[in-house]
Design an enzyme around this catalytic site. Structure first.
Site, PDB file in Angstrom:
ATOM      1  CB  ILE A 172     -18.168   0.013  -1.489  1.00 54.10           C
ATOM      2  CG1 ILE A 172     -18.719   0.740  -0.267  1.00 54.10           C
ATOM      3  CG2 ILE A 172     -18.707  -1.416  -1.556  1.00 54.10           C
ATOM      4  CD1 ILE A 172     -20.216   1.006  -0.363  1.00 54.10           C
ATOM      5  CG  ASP A 253      -7.831 -10.310  12.742  1.00 55.56           C
ATOM      6  OD1 ASP A 253      -7.208  -9.233  12.659  1.00 55.56           O
ATOM      7  OD2 ASP A 253      -8.253 -10.761  13.814  1.00 55.56           O
ATOM      8  N   GLY A 255      -9.193 -10.618   6.022  1.00 52.80           N
ATOM      9  CA  GLY A 255      -9.040  -9.740   4.871  1.00 52.80           C
ATOM     10  C   GLY A 255      -7.634  -9.204   4.721  1.00 52.80           C
ATOM     11  CD  GLN A 292      29.481  -7.201  -6.923  1.00 53.84           C
ATOM     12  OE1 GLN A 292      30.021  -6.132  -6.606  1.00 53.84           O
ATOM     13  NE2 GLN A 292      30.030  -8.375  -6.683  1.00 53.84           N
ATOM     14  CG  LEU A 351      11.841  -2.559 -17.053  1.00 54.49           C
ATOM     15  CD1 LEU A 351      12.079  -3.521 -15.903  1.00 54.49           C
ATOM     16  CD2 LEU A 351      10.371  -2.597 -17.484  1.00 54.49           C
ATOM     17  N   GLY A 353      14.181   4.164 -18.209  1.00 54.18           N
ATOM     18  CA  GLY A 353      13.154   4.963 -18.876  1.00 54.18           C
ATOM     19  C   GLY A 353      11.973   4.124 -19.324  1.00 54.18           C
ATOM     20  CD  GLU A 376      -9.459  -5.473   3.625  1.00 55.76           C
ATOM     21  OE1 GLU A 376     -10.056  -5.033   4.627  1.00 55.76           O
ATOM     22  OE2 GLU A 376      -9.985  -6.227   2.804  1.00 55.76           O
TER      23      GLU A 376
END
Length: 394
Positions: A172, A253, A255, A292, A351, A353, A376
């Site tokens: 919950i 739906d 949620g 690239q 990023l 390390g 959900e």
């Protein structure tokens, strides 16, 4: 670059160029960004690390009228289309995913009352819920009945003017914090034997377990609830006896769209962090963004975020138009949450390390994205829902 986690979250993600239906909606998004940048982003990392509940954040969002946006004005809601509401959720989640999830679940908890409650029940509870003075939670899952909602065992037995409830509910969001809970409990047998009750937190016989020690979303508690012959007045029955699963699934739906928007917000934040870092970090005499190989990774990340947003907006527009949107909601939840997991993983890779350290927010985004593939309805359940609609169309 040490300490960049706080610096990056304070700056917040770059504003997304949004196509909104009205000037009012544009103003609402700008208001949300302003609040999120000033109130949520600066404290998110600190509160998540300390597992500190963001009560100030919820008070600020409530004061701004952001907790009841998709519901009717007559009960204190914002009367906004779901298309707009979900973009507000995305902006919140891009700064602080735990708050975005909690806002989504609060909105989900209002759905049964709005759509199945009596006029008396609406007058009694909705104004407070939509204003954010009362926080709602959703209590469907059980330890042995997550996606299989028809297997619920928590039972509510009618005894005079009350229902006597015994059993355990699990997972919950806002458990032990929320003021009222949509409890789905068994009042009969089979799929037609589940009913929905609105239960106060301070009900005698209701207790909450220790908050789960989670991978992410640590600032907002997730807890189990135990009902030990708790007496719930019969006037707390929402809808009719046996209508519980219909109520639960209709709410889910909506949620699922909320979680799709939250996942997109997480992915957008991760993309922005990766782009920022790639503009600052240099290797072999140039910014890593100019290589690239890495530029293509960033391009794929951007395409995934844009695609996720497009799927949840498509489903929301179907909902707003009064069209069937269950399949579209499952598609949105599946696409957006899988995208979030991929984009946040790629952000950590960009990023290098540094992405693996808590000095930068990328690792938090990655941890937060994982749960969106689970709650959900897991993404395996979404695939099952989608495949069944395909089979039914022939």
């Amino acid at each position: 670059m040490r300490g960049a986690n706080t610096m990056a979250t304070e700056r917040g993600p770059r504003p997304v160029d949004r196509l909104l239906p009205t000037d009012e909606a544009h103003d609402l998004i700008e208001l949300t960004r302003d609040i999120a940048d000033k109130t949520l982003a600066p404290i998110a990392a600190e509160y998540e690390k300390a597992e500190k509940y963001p009560d100030v954040a919820f008070a600020t969002l409530a004061k701004a009228g952001l907790l009841g946006l998709p519901y009717p004005e007559e009960w204190g809601g914002g009367a906004q289309p779901y298309e707009v509401y979900l973009q507000v959720l995305e902006e919140i989640a891009a700064r602080w995913a735990a708050v975005g999830v909690a806002v989504s679940v609060h909105g989900l908890s209002c759905h049964p009352l709005v759509n199945f409650g009596t006029e008396e029940q609406k007058q009694r509870w909705l104004p407070s819920l939509l204003a954010g003075d009362t926080i709602g939670a959703y209590s469907l899952s059980e330890p042995q009945a997550g996606s299989d909602a028809a297997a619920l065992t928590c039972r509510a037995v009618r005894d005079g003017d009350d229902y006597v409830v015994r059993g355990t509910k699990a997972w919950i969001t806002h458990g032990g914090i929320a003021d009222v809970y949509n409890l789905f409990a068994r009042t009969g047998e089979g799929s037609k034997g589940v009913s929905c009750l609105l239960v106060d937190r301070d009900t005698d016989g209701l207790s909450f377990g220790k908050p789960e020690d989670k991978m992410g979303l640590r600032a907002v508690p997730t807890a189990a609830a135990t009902y030990d012959d708790a007496r719930v007045p019969a006037d707390r029955l929402v809808g009719t006896e046996g209508q519980g699963l219909q109520i639960a699934f209709s709410a889910l739906d909506s949620g699922r769209l909320g979680i799709a928007a939250v996942a997109t917000g997480i992915a957008q934040a991760a993309l922005d962090e990766a782009v920022r870092y790639s503009q600052e970090r240099e290797t072999f005499g140039k910014k890593i963004a100019d290589h690239q190989g890495l530029g293509f990774v960033l391009a794929d990340m951007a395409a995934a975020v844009d695609s996720a947003r497009a799927t949840y907006l498509d489903a929301a527009r179907r909902r707003d138009a009064g069209r069937q949107y269950s399949r579209a909601a499952s598609v949105a939840k599946l696409v957006a949450t899988d995208a979030a997991m991929k984009v946040t993983t790629d952000a950590v890779q960009v990023l290098g390390g540094n992405g693996y350290t808590t000095d930068f927010p990328a690792e938090r985004y990655m941890r937060e994205a994982k749960i969106t593939q689970i709650f959900e309805g897991t993404n395996q359940i979404q695939r099952l829902v989608i495949s069944r609609t395909l089979a039914a169309s022939f």
